[in-house]
Design an enzyme around this catalytic site. Sequence first.
Site, PDB file in Angstrom:
ATOM      1  N   LYS A 178      21.862  80.725  -3.072  1.00 19.83           N
ATOM      2  CA  LYS A 178      23.018  80.778  -3.976  1.00 19.83           C
ATOM      3  C   LYS A 178      23.656  79.392  -4.029  1.00 19.83           C
ATOM      4  CE  LYS A 178      27.439  81.723  -3.482  1.00 19.83           C
ATOM      5  NZ  LYS A 178      28.060  80.790  -4.446  1.00 19.83           N
ATOM      6  N   GLY A 230      28.910  75.433   4.739  1.00 19.94           N
ATOM      7  CA  GLY A 230      30.202  75.593   4.078  1.00 19.94           C
ATOM      8  C   GLY A 230      31.318  75.575   5.101  1.00 19.94           C
ATOM      9  N   SER A 231      32.421  76.212   4.759  1.00 21.92           N
ATOM     10  CA  SER A 231      33.607  76.135   5.619  1.00 21.92           C
ATOM     11  C   SER A 231      33.447  77.028   6.862  1.00 21.92           C
ATOM     12  CB  SER A 231      34.834  76.582   4.835  1.00 21.92           C
ATOM     13  OG  SER A 231      34.678  77.926   4.444  1.00 21.92           O
ATOM     14  N   THR A 232      34.210  76.688   7.879  1.00 23.82           N
ATOM     15  CA  THR A 232      34.164  77.475   9.115  1.00 23.82           C
ATOM     16  C   THR A 232      34.670  78.897   8.865  1.00 23.82           C
ATOM     17  OG1 THR A 232      34.353  75.507  10.476  1.00 23.82           O
ATOM     18  CG2 THR A 232      35.057  77.569  11.487  1.00 23.82           C
ATOM     19  N   GLY A 235      31.888  80.779   7.256  1.00 24.06           N
ATOM     20  CA  GLY A 235      30.802  80.882   8.238  1.00 24.06           C
ATOM     21  C   GLY A 235      31.067  81.969   9.265  1.00 24.06           C
ATOM     22  N   GLU A 252      26.075  75.544   9.237  1.00 23.82           N
ATOM     23  CA  GLU A 252      26.510  74.137   9.206  1.00 23.82           C
ATOM     24  C   GLU A 252      27.924  74.161   8.630  1.00 23.82           C
ATOM     25  OE1 GLU A 252      24.926  71.742  10.520  1.00 23.82           O
ATOM     26  OE2 GLU A 252      22.833  72.353  10.585  1.00 23.82           O
ATOM     27  N   CYS A 287      31.668  66.765   5.371  1.00 26.29           N
ATOM     28  CA  CYS A 287      31.902  67.491   6.622  1.00 26.29           C
ATOM     29  C   CYS A 287      32.022  66.534   7.805  1.00 26.29           C
ATOM     30  CB  CYS A 287      30.782  68.484   6.851  1.00 26.29           C
ATOM     31  SG  CYS A 287      29.169  67.745   6.613  1.00 26.29           S
ATOM     32  N   GLU A 389      40.911  70.477   8.703  1.00 25.71           N
ATOM     33  CA  GLU A 389      40.047  69.723   7.793  1.00 25.71           C
ATOM     34  C   GLU A 389      40.701  69.671   6.412  1.00 25.71           C
ATOM     35  OE1 GLU A 389      36.378  71.633   6.512  1.00 25.71           O
ATOM     36  OE2 GLU A 389      35.300  69.758   6.832  1.00 25.71           O
TER      37      GLU A 389
HETATM   38  P1  NAD Z   1      33.102  77.410   1.221  1.00 26.36           P
HETATM   39  O1  NAD Z   1      32.860  77.948   2.580  1.00 26.36           O
HETATM   40  O2  NAD Z   1      34.320  77.824   0.495  1.00 26.36           O
HETATM   41  O3  NAD Z   1      31.888  77.813   0.260  1.00 26.36           O
HETATM   42  C1  NAD Z   1      30.543  77.487   0.578  1.00 26.36           C
HETATM   43  C2  NAD Z   1      29.625  78.442  -0.145  1.00 26.36           C
HETATM   44  O4  NAD Z   1      29.851  79.756   0.387  1.00 26.36           O
HETATM   45  C3  NAD Z   1      29.858  78.544  -1.649  1.00 26.36           C
HETATM   46  O5  NAD Z   1      28.610  78.683  -2.293  1.00 26.36           O
HETATM   47  C4  NAD Z   1      30.675  79.831  -1.780  1.00 26.36           C
HETATM   48  O6  NAD Z   1      30.511  80.460  -3.034  1.00 26.36           O
HETATM   49  C5  NAD Z   1      30.065  80.671  -0.671  1.00 26.36           C
HETATM   50  N1  NAD Z   1      30.909  81.751  -0.152  1.00 26.36           N
HETATM   51  C6  NAD Z   1      32.268  81.829  -0.136  1.00 26.36           C
HETATM   52  N2  NAD Z   1      32.656  82.991   0.431  1.00 26.36           N
HETATM   53  C7  NAD Z   1      31.529  83.654   0.797  1.00 26.36           C
HETATM   54  C8  NAD Z   1      31.280  84.893   1.446  1.00 26.36           C
HETATM   55  N3  NAD Z   1      32.261  85.696   1.830  1.00 26.36           N
HETATM   56  N4  NAD Z   1      29.993  85.248   1.688  1.00 26.36           N
HETATM   57  C9  NAD Z   1      28.981  84.436   1.323  1.00 26.36           C
HETATM   58  N5  NAD Z   1      29.153  83.267   0.690  1.00 26.36           N
HETATM   59  C10 NAD Z   1      30.418  82.861   0.438  1.00 26.36           C
HETATM   60  O7  NAD Z   1      32.989  75.827   1.343  1.00 26.36           O
HETATM   61  P2  NAD Z   1      33.128  74.744   0.193  1.00 26.36           P
HETATM   62  O8  NAD Z   1      34.557  74.581  -0.159  1.00 26.36           O
HETATM   63  O9  NAD Z   1      32.137  75.031  -0.895  1.00 26.36           O
HETATM   64  O10 NAD Z   1      32.578  73.432   0.959  1.00 26.36           O
HETATM   65  C11 NAD Z   1      33.365  72.685   1.818  1.00 26.36           C
HETATM   66  C12 NAD Z   1      33.128  73.071   3.261  1.00 26.36           C
HETATM   67  O11 NAD Z   1      31.747  72.938   3.582  1.00 26.36           O
HETATM   68  C13 NAD Z   1      33.862  72.155   4.214  1.00 26.36           C
HETATM   69  O12 NAD Z   1      34.444  72.917   5.243  1.00 26.36           O
HETATM   70  C14 NAD Z   1      32.760  71.276   4.772  1.00 26.36           C
HETATM   71  O13 NAD Z   1      33.033  70.717   6.025  1.00 26.36           O
HETATM   72  C15 NAD Z   1      31.611  72.219   4.806  1.00 26.36           C
HETATM   73  N6  NAD Z   1      30.340  71.490   4.822  1.00 26.36           N
HETATM   74  C16 NAD Z   1      29.625  71.450   5.985  1.00 26.36           C
HETATM   75  C17 NAD Z   1      28.432  70.717   6.031  1.00 26.36           C
HETATM   76  C18 NAD Z   1      27.637  70.595   7.314  1.00 26.36           C
HETATM   77  O14 NAD Z   1      26.495  70.165   7.240  1.00 26.36           O
HETATM   78  N7  NAD Z   1      28.178  70.932   8.462  1.00 26.36           N
HETATM   79  C19 NAD Z   1      27.973  70.051   4.903  1.00 26.36           C
HETATM   80  C20 NAD Z   1      28.726  70.128   3.741  1.00 26.36           C
HETATM   81  C21 NAD Z   1      29.909  70.852   3.707  1.00 26.36           C
END
Ligand code: NAD
Length: 494
Positions: A178, A230-232, A235, A252, A287, A389
């Site tokens: 996705k 994505g975000s903690t 996650g 991640e 991140c 963050e």
């Molecule tokens: P986010 O967690 O809001 O969204 C990430 C993805 O998850 C999106 O595709 C979103 O649609 C999906 N999502 C949201 N809620 C969900 C759920 N309940 N179930 C399944 N999927 C869901 O994060 P964001 O705002 O898109 O990205 C920024 C975050 O990502 C920051 O916290 C950043 O640190 C982190 N990040 C981490 C890494 C790493 O390698 N550690 C790399 C890039 C970004």
Amino acid sequence: MDASAITTYQMLIDGQWVDSCASEWIDVENPAKKTVFARVPRARAADVNLAVAAAGRAFKGWKNTSAADRGRMLHKIADSLEQNKEKLARLISLENGNALRTQSRGEAELTANIMRYIAGLARELKGKSTYLSAENLDYTRREPYGVVGAVVPWNAPLLLACLKIGPAIMTGNTIVLKASEEAPLAVLEFGRICNEHLPPGVVNVLSGTGLECGAPLVEHPDVPKVSFTGSTAVGRSILAAASNRIAAVTLELGGKSAQIVFPDVDLDYTTDGVMTAMRFSRQGQSCTAGSRLFVHESIADKFLDMLTTKLKKMRVGDPLDEANDAGSVVNAKQFERVSAYIREAIECRPSSLILGGLPPATGPLSEGYFFEPTVFLNLPPEARMTHEEVFGPVLSVTTWRTEEDVVARANDSNYGLAAFIWSRAGAPALRMAHAIEAGWVMVNQGGGQQIGHSYGGIKHSGLGREFSLEGMIESYTEVKQISVNLGDHGFPRL
Ligand code: NAD
């Protein structure tokens, strides 16, 4: 809004380009102009079911393809990524606001290089044999899980999608990925490239929101492996959902990384490095951004003077303009979020804002979601920005006197993704690198992730590793032990 200027995209299920079952759409906005320029299907659970079923059917054949064939196909994908890198880079800049020259081109280039690296790992799926006796053959096989459900964010969409798709399919899995609803276009285009070189259903790419599409994907009973970036906060919910059905998970997640500057550094080199580490030219939307800077008190004045002088010269503006170093943040939500952190920090007394501040309200930069580089000095620890963050171009600086104190403060964080140590003296820098709680510590460099690194976080920054052969094998395969008794079992030997 001129509807003719809006490009309609479809998503990839079972080798076919399709609308969503409900024929619903999500608008894609150019954050540098605040205008909608594309729309993508709004996938829901029904679409997830179709994609997972397609990936399940494709798995039956894909898991038995030879290493040589997989390698050949992935090399062709890498070729195509290389040929399309400028187009992909421009799409990324349009949809997430990252500057073309300093960010998106590098992302497209690195993506092609990573796919090339993974293509070369075809023959590295090795098991182990254990000697027990002449009568036994005991060995392990590395086997794929089946259908991988992957979810990626918007800040480096192409690169992060490649880090899921490449290793998952190289190890014999199929995948439903996705894309982020904020930046789905380059990832859909990546899906088109993969699909040109793979059997139908091996790679499926959906566009949709987190709750409507991401959640049904990571909770799907036929998805034994979930890989999330994505975000903690999200996650954590994914890990909880996966625990119900004992699915394997790689996470991640976010970070609040420390940078520690010793008094012996070269000021010019290190101020440049600190700017890179803070990812100012990606609006801090990384991140691994080193957003907590600890400068030794004996050089703080000179150091901050040089740092802010350089930051003032950074050119922020249209991401497609080659003259600009940084573009815009990704969307209105992120714009409001970063503004709220800055507003709250500005209200702290005594004042600690030393550069930048709230986004420009007039002039060209007010036409998009732009911020200028912003620096706070000695914010009180209760200011949220010091430990949460922000994901914006905002650096929080404090000074330090002793190693013991600065290590304790750097480690006083729930996150543990990256850290940066700046020092000419090897031993103190390495002593500190070993003491810092982070998955990736850099010494005298502000970036420079290399293919083959084991990349990932500790504490609330994640579970598992990516970017490397080891990460690929650990994240995308299960170990099966085969135990064979070689005895004659009562039959006479020939
Ligand atoms: P986010 O967690 O809001 O969204 C990430 C993805 O998850 C999106 O595709 C979103 O649609 C999906 N999502 C949201 N809620 C969900 C759920 N309940 N179930 C399944 N999927 C869901 O994060 P964001 O705002 O898109 O990205 C920024 C975050 O990502 C920051 O916290 C950043 O640190 C982190 N990040 C981490 C890494 C790493 O390698 N550690 C790399 C890039 C970004």
